[in-house]
Enzyme design. Structure first.
Site, mmCIF file in Angstrom:
data_model
loop_
_atom_site.group_PDB
_atom_site.id
_atom_site.type_symbol
_atom_site.label_atom_id
_atom_site.label_comp_id
_atom_site.label_asym_id
_atom_site.label_seq_id
_atom_site.Cartn_x
_atom_site.Cartn_y
_atom_site.Cartn_z
ATOM 1 N N LYS A 199 -47.321 -63.299 33.673
ATOM 2 C CA LYS A 199 -48.368 -64.228 34.100
ATOM 3 C C LYS A 199 -48.539 -65.353 33.087
ATOM 4 O O LYS A 199 -48.746 -65.105 31.894
ATOM 5 C CB LYS A 199 -49.677 -63.454 34.278
ATOM 6 C CG LYS A 199 -50.829 -64.253 34.876
ATOM 7 C CD LYS A 199 -51.984 -63.311 35.156
ATOM 8 C CE LYS A 199 -53.178 -63.996 35.781
ATOM 9 N NZ LYS A 199 -54.259 -63.047 36.094
ATOM 10 N N CYS A 204 -51.988 -64.003 40.497
ATOM 11 C CA CYS A 204 -53.422 -64.303 40.561
ATOM 12 C C CYS A 204 -53.805 -65.698 40.077
ATOM 13 O O CYS A 204 -53.626 -66.660 40.809
ATOM 14 C CB CYS A 204 -54.218 -63.224 39.826
ATOM 15 S SG CYS A 204 -55.975 -63.174 40.294
ATOM 16 N N GLU A 228 -52.484 -57.003 42.188
ATOM 17 C CA GLU A 228 -52.402 -57.136 40.730
ATOM 18 C C GLU A 228 -52.987 -55.903 40.021
ATOM 19 O O GLU A 228 -54.037 -55.402 40.398
ATOM 20 C CB GLU A 228 -53.172 -58.386 40.289
ATOM 21 C CG GLU A 228 -53.075 -58.671 38.801
ATOM 22 C CD GLU A 228 -53.941 -59.855 38.366
ATOM 23 O OE1 GLU A 228 -53.705 -60.384 37.268
ATOM 24 O OE2 GLU A 228 -54.854 -60.242 39.149
#
Length: 292
Positions: free
Chosen positions: A114, A151, A41
């Site tokens: 995300k 993540c 990331e």
């Protein structure tokens, strides 16, 4: 069977140096036969979310831009599918934490913004990123249909399930996660074990492999309000029954090629038909924040 290249690196402030090092890893893994390569990331820079600083918005880039041009060329030159992660400048004052997937011809096959954004000491991502608005949509590539998440998304079974329900053959998590150096050894073990366990559970519950690629190394907090973050590495690949296919070290870089079977998911789902036995007629309460 596809050969997946994992790139676990630490990073510095110099964006060009980080890109050059990533490119060397891509070239090395491609030369070793990797067909799909996954980076961690926000691999262009240090993990800038340790502080809330408007100067860091200068790290963001538009799509298309220098970032996309560089990694598109890297994918094309090395004939690989490439999963990358960037700080996206969508519009003035509007930014996302975005994963981009390039195919072997360098074409941008898709992006994922995300969806789950953390806000914890040392991880002030809500200051920088608007929540994603593209949903949980797999990205079709020449090696298969990839369920790319990022993540903090890895803690949410709903995200993995929706990707699987839309036909993802592989879950991929570019990641930046680590310890506070002040944490005790026992707390460190609990955190890392929980992180590995939840993602292995996504593989089991959905009958598909998981690839999670973390950064490693210590990064100090520029504000000196915390003791910084010690990123715990441990990038790994797991098969559709949660079996560990590869685990990178905690405290050093790693570049590794892992054989991952996409076809075995069919057998696993026949043995463990979790999708068949879901009681979808009783799951509507899941759309509530909480059931009082």
């Amino acid at each position: 069977m596809i050969k997946v290249g994992i790139v676990q690196h630490s990073f510095i402030e110099d964006v060009d140096a980080n890109r050059s090092r990533n490119l060397m890893a891509i070239e090395n893994l491609a030369a070793g036969g990797a067909q799909l390569i996954v980076l961690s990331e926000l691999h262009d820079s240090l993990y800038f979310c340790q502080t809330e600083d408007v100067e860091n918005f200068s790290l963001a880039e538009k799509i298309p831009g220098g970032f996309t041009e560089f990694y598109s060329q890297a994918a094309s030159d090395n004939n690989v599918v490439l999963v990358t992660s960037m700080f996206e400048r969508r519009a003035p004052g509007l930014y996302h934490n975005t994963a981009l997937v390039f195919d072997t011809d360098g074409s941008l096959k898709g992006k994922y913004r995300k969806m789950h954004i953390p806000d914890d000491p040392g991880f002030y991502e809500k200051f920088y990123f608007a929540p994603g608005d593209l949903g949980f949509e797999p990205i079709d590539t020449s090696v298969g249909r990839l369920g790319v998440l990022v993540c903090w998304d890895q803690w949410y079974p709903e995200a993995a399930r929706l990707m699987a329900m839309r036909g993802a053959q592989l879950l991929i998590y570019p990641t930046a996660i680590g310890w506070n150096p002040d944490d005790s050894e026992s707390e460190r073990r609990r955190q890392r074990d929980a992180w590995i366990t939840i993602q292995r559970a996504h593989a089991v519950a959905n009958g598909i492999p998981v690839v999670s690629v973390n950064r490693n190394g210590f990064e100090e907090d520029p504000s000196e309000q915390t003791s910084g973050i010690d990123f715990w590495g441990s990038s790994f690949a797991a098969g559709p029954q949660g079996e560990i296919l590869y685990m990178a070290p905690i405290d050093s870089p790693a570049e590794e090629i892992v054989d991952v079977s996409l076809s075995r998911s069919e057998n696993v789902r026949q043995w463990w038909p979790f999708l068949r036995d879901r009681r979808i007629d009783f799951y509507s309460p899941l759309t509530s924040r909480y059931l009082d």
